[in-house]
Write a protein that holds these residues in place. Structure first.
Motif, PDB file in Angstrom:
ATOM      1  N   SER A   1       8.956  -5.703   9.639  1.00 19.81           N
ATOM      2  CA  SER A   1       8.143  -5.791   8.429  1.00 19.81           C
ATOM      3  C   SER A   1       8.996  -6.268   7.261  1.00 19.81           C
ATOM      4  O   SER A   1      10.216  -6.390   7.359  1.00 19.81           O
ATOM      5  CB  SER A   1       7.565  -4.420   8.099  1.00 19.81           C
ATOM      6  OG  SER A   1       8.604  -3.519   7.738  1.00 19.81           O
ATOM      7  N   VAL A   2       8.342  -6.512   6.130  1.00 21.42           N
ATOM      8  CA  VAL A   2       9.058  -6.892   4.916  1.00 21.42           C
ATOM      9  C   VAL A   2      10.074  -5.818   4.550  1.00 21.42           C
ATOM     10  O   VAL A   2      11.177  -6.108   4.094  1.00 21.42           O
ATOM     11  CB  VAL A   2       8.062  -7.126   3.761  1.00 21.42           C
ATOM     12  CG1 VAL A   2       8.792  -7.346   2.450  1.00 21.42           C
ATOM     13  CG2 VAL A   2       7.147  -8.309   4.076  1.00 21.42           C
ATOM     14  N   GLN A   3       9.721  -4.548   4.767  1.00 24.59           N
ATOM     15  CA  GLN A   3      10.610  -3.441   4.428  1.00 24.59           C
ATOM     16  C   GLN A   3      11.674  -3.197   5.491  1.00 24.59           C
ATOM     17  O   GLN A   3      12.600  -2.430   5.269  1.00 24.59           O
ATOM     18  CB  GLN A   3       9.807  -2.145   4.235  1.00 24.59           C
ATOM     19  CG  GLN A   3       8.873  -2.169   3.037  1.00 24.59           C
ATOM     20  CD  GLN A   3       7.497  -2.712   3.393  1.00 24.59           C
ATOM     21  OE1 GLN A   3       7.322  -3.378   4.419  1.00 24.59           O
ATOM     22  NE2 GLN A   3       6.512  -2.431   2.554  1.00 24.59           N
ATOM     23  N   GLY A   4      11.510  -3.807   6.679  1.00 23.60           N
ATOM     24  CA  GLY A   4      12.518  -3.650   7.719  1.00 23.60           C
ATOM     25  C   GLY A   4      12.070  -2.888   8.949  1.00 23.60           C
ATOM     26  O   GLY A   4      12.701  -2.983   9.999  1.00 23.60           O
TER      27      GLY A   4
ATOM     28  N   CYS B   1       0.859  -1.183   0.000  1.00 22.49           N
ATOM     29  CA  CYS B   1       0.000   0.000   0.000  1.00 22.49           C
ATOM     30  C   CYS B   1       0.897   1.234   0.000  1.00 22.49           C
ATOM     31  O   CYS B   1       1.693   1.406   0.925  1.00 22.49           O
ATOM     32  CB  CYS B   1      -0.921   0.012   1.213  1.00 22.49           C
ATOM     33  SG  CYS B   1      -2.039   1.439   1.282  1.00 22.49           S
ATOM     34  N   SER B   2       0.751   2.062  -1.021  1.00 22.91           N
ATOM     35  CA  SER B   2       1.525   3.294  -1.103  1.00 22.91           C
ATOM     36  C   SER B   2       0.689   4.463  -0.596  1.00 22.91           C
ATOM     37  O   SER B   2      -0.531   4.356  -0.433  1.00 22.91           O
ATOM     38  CB  SER B   2       1.961   3.562  -2.542  1.00 22.91           C
ATOM     39  OG  SER B   2       0.828   3.907  -3.331  1.00 22.91           O
ATOM     40  N   ALA B   3       1.341   5.588  -0.371  1.00 22.62           N
ATOM     41  CA  ALA B   3       0.612   6.787   0.044  1.00 22.62           C
ATOM     42  C   ALA B   3      -0.405   7.190  -1.009  1.00 22.62           C
ATOM     43  O   ALA B   3      -1.513   7.628  -0.688  1.00 22.62           O
ATOM     44  CB  ALA B   3       1.599   7.916   0.306  1.00 22.62           C
ATOM     45  N   ALA B   4      -0.040   7.026  -2.275  1.00 23.52           N
ATOM     46  CA  ALA B   4      -0.979   7.363  -3.353  1.00 23.52           C
ATOM     47  C   ALA B   4      -2.178   6.413  -3.364  1.00 23.52           C
ATOM     48  O   ALA B   4      -3.317   6.831  -3.574  1.00 23.52           O
ATOM     49  CB  ALA B   4      -0.269   7.322  -4.706  1.00 23.52           C
ATOM     50  N   ASP B   5      -1.920   5.109  -3.136  1.00 20.79           N
ATOM     51  CA  ASP B   5      -3.023   4.145  -3.045  1.00 20.79           C
ATOM     52  C   ASP B   5      -3.993   4.548  -1.949  1.00 20.79           C
ATOM     53  O   ASP B   5      -5.218   4.515  -2.111  1.00 20.79           O
ATOM     54  CB  ASP B   5      -2.485   2.738  -2.760  1.00 20.79           C
ATOM     55  CG  ASP B   5      -1.661   2.176  -3.899  1.00 20.79           C
ATOM     56  OD1 ASP B   5      -1.913   2.577  -5.048  1.00 20.79           O
ATOM     57  OD2 ASP B   5      -0.787   1.342  -3.625  1.00 20.79           O
ATOM     58  N   TRP B   6      -3.433   4.907  -0.796  1.00 24.43           N
ATOM     59  CA  TRP B   6      -4.257   5.219   0.367  1.00 24.43           C
ATOM     60  C   TRP B   6      -5.097   6.467   0.134  1.00 24.43           C
ATOM     61  O   TRP B   6      -6.269   6.531   0.510  1.00 24.43           O
ATOM     62  CB  TRP B   6      -3.359   5.399   1.591  1.00 24.43           C
ATOM     63  CG  TRP B   6      -4.108   5.590   2.864  1.00 24.43           C
ATOM     64  CD1 TRP B   6      -4.382   6.766   3.487  1.00 24.43           C
ATOM     65  CD2 TRP B   6      -4.700   4.567   3.678  1.00 24.43           C
ATOM     66  NE1 TRP B   6      -5.091   6.547   4.643  1.00 24.43           N
ATOM     67  CE2 TRP B   6      -5.298   5.211   4.782  1.00 24.43           C
ATOM     68  CE3 TRP B   6      -4.763   3.177   3.578  1.00 24.43           C
ATOM     69  CZ2 TRP B   6      -5.963   4.503   5.770  1.00 24.43           C
ATOM     70  CZ3 TRP B   6      -5.434   2.476   4.573  1.00 24.43           C
ATOM     71  CH2 TRP B   6      -6.020   3.139   5.655  1.00 24.43           C
TER      72      TRP B   6
ATOM     73  N   ARG C   1       5.106  12.927  -2.363  1.00 23.76           N
ATOM     74  CA  ARG C   1       6.549  12.904  -2.521  1.00 23.76           C
ATOM     75  C   ARG C   1       7.101  11.500  -2.253  1.00 23.76           C
ATOM     76  O   ARG C   1       6.906  10.939  -1.180  1.00 23.76           O
ATOM     77  CB  ARG C   1       7.195  13.902  -1.565  1.00 23.76           C
ATOM     78  CG  ARG C   1       8.715  14.027  -1.731  1.00 23.76           C
ATOM     79  CD  ARG C   1       9.318  14.871  -0.632  1.00 23.76           C
ATOM     80  NE  ARG C   1       8.686  16.187  -0.555  1.00 23.76           N
ATOM     81  CZ  ARG C   1       8.928  17.056   0.430  1.00 23.76           C
ATOM     82  NH1 ARG C   1       9.755  16.720   1.396  1.00 23.76           N
ATOM     83  NH2 ARG C   1       8.336  18.241   0.445  1.00 23.76           N
ATOM     84  N   GLY C   2       7.798  10.938  -3.228  1.00 23.30           N
ATOM     85  CA  GLY C   2       8.434   9.634  -3.045  1.00 23.30           C
ATOM     86  C   GLY C   2       7.475   8.467  -3.075  1.00 23.30           C
ATOM     87  O   GLY C   2       7.900   7.324  -3.047  1.00 23.30           O
ATOM     88  N   ASP C   3       6.168   8.756  -3.126  1.00 20.55           N
ATOM     89  CA  ASP C   3       5.170   7.688  -3.121  1.00 20.55           C
ATOM     90  C   ASP C   3       5.495   6.657  -2.047  1.00 20.55           C
ATOM     91  O   ASP C   3       5.721   5.476  -2.316  1.00 20.55           O
ATOM     92  CB  ASP C   3       5.087   7.019  -4.494  1.00 20.55           C
ATOM     93  CG  ASP C   3       3.798   6.216  -4.643  1.00 20.55           C
ATOM     94  OD1 ASP C   3       2.884   6.446  -3.825  1.00 20.55           O
ATOM     95  OD2 ASP C   3       3.716   5.376  -5.533  1.00 20.55           O
ATOM     96  N   ALA C   4       5.539   7.093  -0.784  1.00 18.35           N
ATOM     97  CA  ALA C   4       5.982   6.276   0.342  1.00 18.35           C
ATOM     98  C   ALA C   4       5.192   4.979   0.436  1.00 18.35           C
ATOM     99  O   ALA C   4       3.969   4.956   0.231  1.00 18.35           O
ATOM    100  CB  ALA C   4       5.840   7.069   1.634  1.00 18.35           C
TER     101      ALA C   4
END
Length: 241
Positions: A99-102, A56-61, A70-73
């Protein structure tokens, strides 16, 4: 959040942690309903963060495009992955796992507390609560997070209350455990209590593992990588905090 960032009406914040099914929307709606019933919605903020299981990205949310953020976190994700013990790792968010990302799951709630403090200038106190798997999370977060030391938050020193609901397991802060007499085979009623604790004897100590994290605090040390992925993750969190 039930109030927009910057609102100067908010005096109390309730942060509610979802359960194993991760239906944070349901927890949010129910808490908002309860606050409304008590006619406290004007001054009470409800926040229900999510420990996600899919990308889930910031844009998705936000429903926008990646160009709007910015950066599509990317949000941290605790999900099934192609490696040993993956099924248990999907639930490791309840215990502080990475998490998967750390990012470590306790860092999520630390960040939410900091965000609430930073965005609501008239805030006077914070409540963190979780039920079931969320209760397990809240219990261990309370024991290991620097938030709540001496009953206050780190940033602004606001009163912080932590309410744990129906966790299937708890973390003990010492080697002592309830005596067998404290665990009767029949219901003793809601007023029954027992205060006899002792260190388990040989034969009652789960092969000397009764104090290992997630039930105790053993295994959380500088060389925790030898204790498995979860304890290694927790040790990294403690060092960063």
């Amino acid at each position: 959040a039930s109030h927009p960032p910057g609102s100067d009406a908010v005096e109390v914040a309730i942060i509610v942690v979802h359960g194993a099914n991760r239906v944070e929307e349901g927890y949010f709606r129910e808490m908002v309903r309860i606050v409304d019933e008590h006619k406290s919605s004007e001054h009470t903020l409800v926040v229900a963060p999510a420990w996600g299981e899919k990308p889930c990205s910031a844009a998705d949310w936000s429903g926008g495009t990646s160009n709007q953020v910015r950066g599509d976190a990317q949000a941290p994700m605790w999900a099934l992955v192609d490696r040993p013990f993956a099924a248990s790792e999907a639930r490791s968010w309840t215990l502080g796992g990475g998490s998967v990302q750390g990012a470590h799951s306790f860092e999520v709630l630390d960040s939410v507390v900091e965000w609430v403090e930073a965005n609501y200038p008239r805030l006077q106190r914070i409540v963190v609560t979780g039920f079931s798997a969320g209760g397990q999370y809240a219990d261990r977060w309370a024991a290991l997070s620097p938030e709540g030391a001496n009953g206050v938050t780190r940033s602004r020193g606001l009163p912080l209350r932590i309410i744990v609901g129906s966790p299937s397991t708890l973390v003990y802060l010492s080697e002592e455990r309830p005596d067998p007499a404290c665990v009767p085979d029949s219901d003793q009623g809601r007023h029954w209590s027992c205060s006899n604790f002792s260190v388990p004897s040989s034969g009652q100590d789960c092969d000397a593992g009764w104090d290992k994290y997630i039930i105790g605090l053993d295994g959380l040390h500088d060389n925790a990588s030898s204790e498995g992925h979860l304890r290694h993750d927790i040790n990294q969190y403690l060092q960063k905090s």
